[in-house]
Each structure stands twice: as C-alpha cells, then as structure tokens.
Write an enzyme that holds these catalytic residues in place. Structure first.
Site, mmCIF file in Angstrom:
data_model
loop_
_atom_site.group_PDB
_atom_site.id
_atom_site.type_symbol
_atom_site.label_atom_id
_atom_site.label_comp_id
_atom_site.label_asym_id
_atom_site.label_seq_id
_atom_site.Cartn_x
_atom_site.Cartn_y
_atom_site.Cartn_z
ATOM 1 N N HIS A 1 0.810 -1.224 0.000
ATOM 2 C CA HIS A 1 0.000 0.000 0.000
ATOM 3 C C HIS A 1 0.840 1.270 0.000
ATOM 4 O O HIS A 1 0.340 2.340 0.349
ATOM 5 C CB HIS A 1 -0.894 0.036 1.242
ATOM 6 C CG HIS A 1 -1.803 -1.122 1.394
ATOM 7 N ND1 HIS A 1 -2.763 -1.432 0.466
ATOM 8 C CD2 HIS A 1 -1.909 -2.065 2.373
ATOM 9 C CE1 HIS A 1 -3.432 -2.512 0.877
ATOM 10 N NE2 HIS A 1 -2.924 -2.913 2.021
ATOM 11 N N HIS B 1 -7.600 -4.116 -0.837
ATOM 12 C CA HIS B 1 -7.042 -5.452 -1.049
ATOM 13 C C HIS B 1 -7.860 -6.187 -2.093
ATOM 14 O O HIS B 1 -7.759 -7.403 -2.228
ATOM 15 C CB HIS B 1 -7.067 -6.264 0.247
ATOM 16 C CG HIS B 1 -6.495 -5.546 1.411
ATOM 17 N ND1 HIS B 1 -7.269 -4.838 2.297
ATOM 18 C CD2 HIS B 1 -5.217 -5.403 1.817
ATOM 19 C CE1 HIS B 1 -6.481 -4.290 3.215
ATOM 20 N NE2 HIS B 1 -5.239 -4.607 2.946
#
Lengths: 340, 340
Positions: free
Chosen positions: A57, A223
């Site tokens: 991320h 995700h």
C-alpha cells in the site's frame, strides 16, 4: 505478472532494504528486523505514535514515519498483518516515556495483533498504549440493507488521522489528548473509492479477480475486497458525482462546513485523472456551500498496480486546521507549514 | 481506453482547472489561458525560470513551479509543445527585472517555440532570456553505431536541473550564474529508462504501440519513442544492472564520485518496485565506490498510465549539494532543507 522484482518471496524485504538505503538518515529498523521500522529522530517526552499493516500500500503505512507524523511502523507481507511481537518491538523502541498511540485500519488481523502488542507493552514493559482504529471507507460495510459503521474498513482517510495526531504529539499534547485528536479526525473523515483494474499479490502471481475492459468496481477495497456494485465506466464527472453524493450525505457534510480533500490514486492512475476528478470535487463543494480548506492529490494509500482512485473528505474546525497546517517531514510526505 | 476523464478534447484543460482549484494559493494562470501557469509568489529582483512542454507527464512540467524552483510554465496538449505566444505570456508575467532562464527538454517543437519566444521577449519586451536545453536520456540518440549526444532527449533528469537552478536563483544569483548552474547540472545528469506497457493519448483513444506480455522496451522515450531494444522481462536486479552499466560508463561516474539518485516511475509502476530497484542501485554504487548523497523516488516525469521506470544519476560537488539541499515548496515537490 508484469512486475519489476526478483523472487516473489523477497518482494517485501527487498523493497524495505531499498527504503533503508534511500532514507538512511531518517529511518532505521529494530532488532535487525527490516519489517520493524522507526524514525531516527527521538523526542524525549513526546507521545509516540505507531502504525502498521500489510505491505503493498505504499506510501501506507511506513511512509508516514517521520517528523510531525509517526514514530514507528511494523509491516507484514503483502496484504498481511505484521505480528504482535513486531508491533511490540516497535513500541519499545519508540516510547519516549509518554506512552504510545496505535493508529491503524479496521482489519481483524491488525486488531488482533495490535491488541496483543498493547497488552504485552503494558504488562511486560510498563508502557501505556492507547489505540484508535480508523474505518473511513463508507462502502465497506454495506450488506444488503444494512451498513454497520463499526465494521467499516480503514483506507486512505487514515492519512488525515496520522497528520493531525502527529501534529498534536509534536505540539507536546499528552497521550489522552493525542488520542482524542485521532478520534476526532476519525469521526470527521469519510472515503469512497472506485477501481478500474485489479492488482496482483506477488506470491500469488495472478489477479484474484477481474474487472471488465469497460467496467469499474464501485466501493472496492484496497485489497480487492468486493465493492457495492460493478458498473460501466462513466465519465469522470459522473463518477465524482456518484462518489461525492454518497460521501456528502454520510457524515453529513453540509453548507457552511469546511473540508480538506484527499484525491488518492490507487497505484496506476495518472495524476492527470486525479486532477480532472479534483476539478469536479471543487465544483460540487462550491455548489453545496462547503468551504475547501486544503487539498492533497497523489498516491497516499495504494494497492500496488491497481488503477482507480478514492476521494476522502475531512471536516475541519480551527483545531484540525492548525494540525493539518503544521509542518511534516517524512520520506513520503513533506509539507511546509501552511499559511494561516 | 480506460481513463477517468470526460471528453478527450477537455482532458488537459479540466486537469489544469483541477490544479488551479487545488493549489489556488500558489498558482495562477496568465491572461485567462489555463495553459500559462505561474507562481503567485513574486520575488522582485530574482532571476525567473520558466519551463514548458507537452501535457501527459505530470508532475512535469508545471508541477515544479513554486518556491525554490520555477516561476512559470506553459503546457501544450498531451505530448504537444505549447506555442511561442504562450511561452511569451508566461515570460512577461514572471520577469522580475533580472531576466528569465528557459529550461526545457530537447525536443524540436519545444526548441522552435522557446527560441521564438526568447526572440519576442528580447525584441518586444526588452526582457533578456537565456536557454538551457536538457538532454539526459542516454538511450535516445543511439542509431546503429552512432550516438550523437546533442540529439539526446530530455527526460526525468531535468528535475535536477530545475532544483539546482531554482535554488541558485532563490539565492540571488544573476542570470549568467543561474544559467551556468543549469548547464553544470545538465553536464552531470544521465537517465536511462525501461517501459513495460504503453500509454494512450486521450484524443487518439488507443495505444500507438504494444509491448508483449513478457517483454519490456529498453530505452523507450516518455512519449513512446522506440527504445534501443525489446527484450524479455528480466529480474529487477538484472534490469538495474543493465541500466546502471550503461549509465555509469556514459559520464562516466567513477570511484570517489558522489551522486544523487532519482528513481522515477513512469505512471503505473508501484513505489514498491521503485524501491526494489533502489536497493540494487545502492548495492552497485557501494561496489563501485561511488558515494550516495541523496535519493528521490516516486513519479517525477511520467507518461500517464505507462508502466516502467527510469534511473537518473546526478554527479554532485559541494556547490550542487548545496543547491540540492535547499528548501523547495511547489505543489508537486516539497523538500525541507536537508541537513548538511
């Protein structure tokens, strides 16, 4: 899988080695564990702030460790929580004697491990730890007719929580006060995202889902969690109108309010497209009589090579404006003090 | 074409409108032309610096207009030069009475228009203009056995030219001195890039070329100009070894030198991958006995949604280290003064 990498099992650690190489004056690891990352700048007596979560991320989560923001971060493998032991190692290293605040996103694995780390810090190390869990993604807890706010996931809006809590800690506020600031920001931040393409977890080697060539997924998680609907790709203005419609009524943000805006790219979306969206966000805020305090645009919380974007709004008052305006200097986020 | 946009013909102007909305305290347009962008911060007596070029490369070119870097920028349509008239409008607006330096990349359209703008500024406005043309892409002028350095294109390494010349101007250096700094940086910067996927010009609607699913193009330009070879995708370390091999011998950079490094993503490449590359760059520099002064990683010069990366090296001495270390505050690049 078209990635610039060596072996998938080395993806995270080689990325981290690159970060230590690039930012060696400002970041170091703890106990030779690359995944336990802390600032080299200690401030005795200051409340410390730690975060953590899965890799994949960037610049979340570790990128916000630095002056005016966070003191340490533990990271797991791609999309995996770090362990409680890693969180504890970071906690011990960063504590300045004023206690430690954990700020992280609302995911079960992270909650389990951070809670265990907090208990160990308290019982074994006599370090007081408080926790604030961010759940800013307004699309993430909708199931049929229900929308359980307590189950919302944390996404890009956590940036505002880091920024304000970090500034409060840097100002010398105590642990309860810094926690109250973090909770206040959480209560005032909302995020809504869309995805145009999937991403690939290196160890898996292929995308876990697909999005049609003319489609987008509304409300997809960072995700790849399923969103609230798949629909045909619309124009930028239509996309923003839909996202802002959901966002504004959620808090709600209403006439006379003032907000900071974060236009976040998920990894593969050009800055041009974020600013095309920003243009429409600005128009809508103006139409609604909502003031625009400050804007951020770029990649703040990504899903590797996923294409897509999220909009985060943070309602601000004088206190939060002061914290947002404060100087910050981390490897991935720098801000000179904003003019009053 | 999967882009978040409205009509292709509005792509650039709506992006620019978003930028003015987001950064209204720091940027404004000239003569109501969104494509002529200048800083709102005037410094009487300071040498002014202008750049310009096609859109589609954010944060190039306009993103570096701000404190400690550039004063103005004109932009064209995607991958198209702005006009001489637009460059002149910017020049007139930013001149502080100390002359204007043009810094731009080595492309025929830009050279033609900037030269014409410089002539007009001199003859019609009595503004002295000097120009420095960056050509840092070492793969861009190789044809068979020949490599005409004067024909090399400008790519991400121009960031170092902006940074140092901007700092010199902010320090109060005169036009000849600022120009000399820019030329010195140009002489010490080299860039090498690879591309993994193409990009799409909005008005065209489809990619002008393709790269095989298991292939990469070595030396491709930021408008998709053909590189020096197409080859199978290698590991990150092999890719960096090849790129650094070409870079190091080009200047050459040798034992005892000190360099700043820019790891630039072309638009769709995750930060993780850039740092995996950075790790190998650091290893190679160490092996070669070359000092690492400072690093930059992220998107500095893109091709919209193109996947790929470039490495730029800038050989530094005490003077360039001072300029690189200076504070900068632009919408797309912020740096606190680096520790000595």
């Amino acid at each position: 899988m078209k990635k610039i990498m060596n072996k998938p099992e080395k993806y995270v650690d080689e990325m981290l080695a690159g970060i230590y190489c690039a930012h060696k004056k400002d970041l170091k690891c703890v106990e030779d564990d690359l995944r336990c990352l802390v600032t080299t700048h200690k401030h005795p007596g200051k409340v410390s702030i730690a975060t953590g979560g899965g890799s994949g991320h960037l610049p979340l989560f570790l990128g916000y460790v630095g002056e005016g923001m966070l003191d340490g971060c533990s990271v797991g493998d791609v999309f995996q929580s770090p362990s409680a032991e890693q969180m504890l190692a970071v906690t011990k290293e960063i504590d300045n004697g004023a206690g430690v605040l954990y700020i992280y996103g609302n995911y079960n694995g992270d909650i389990f491990n951070f809670d265990m780390a907090a208990d160990m810090a308290d019982m074994e190390e006599d370090i007081r730890v408080e926790s604030v869990v961010a759940g800013d993604d307004i699309a993430s807890a909708i199931t049929g007719e229900t929308d359980d706010i307590s189950k919302r996931r944390g996404v890009a809006g956590i940036f505002f929580v880091y920024k304000c809590a970090g500034a409060a800690a840097a100002e010398g506020k105590d642990l309860d006060e810094v926690k109250a600031v973090a909770e206040k920001v959480c209560a005032n931040v909302r995020t809504m995202g869309i995805a145009l393409s999937p991403c690939i977890v290196p160890r898996v080697g292929e995308a876990g889902f697909s999005i049609g060539e003319d489609e987008m997924e509304v409300g997809m998680g960072i995700h790849g969690e399923t969103g609230i609907r798949v629909e045909k790709l619309k124009t930028a203005d239509e996309i923003v109108d839909d996202m802002m419609g959901m966002l504004l009524k959620d808090l709600p943000y209403t006439e006379g309010d003032e907000v900071a805006v974060l236009l976040n790219g998920l990894g593969a979306t050009p800055l041009d497209e974020l600013y095309i969206m920003m243009n429409r966000v600005g128009q809508i805020l103006k139409e609604k009589g909502i003031g625009l305090f400050h804007t951020y645009a770029g990649e703040f919380a990504t899903s590797m090579e996923m294409a897509g974007a999220s909009i985060s709004l943070c309602k601000v008052d004088d206190e939060l404006k002061r914290y947002l305006s404060a100087s910050a200097d981390t490897p991935f986020f720098k801000q000179h003090k904003l003019d009053e």
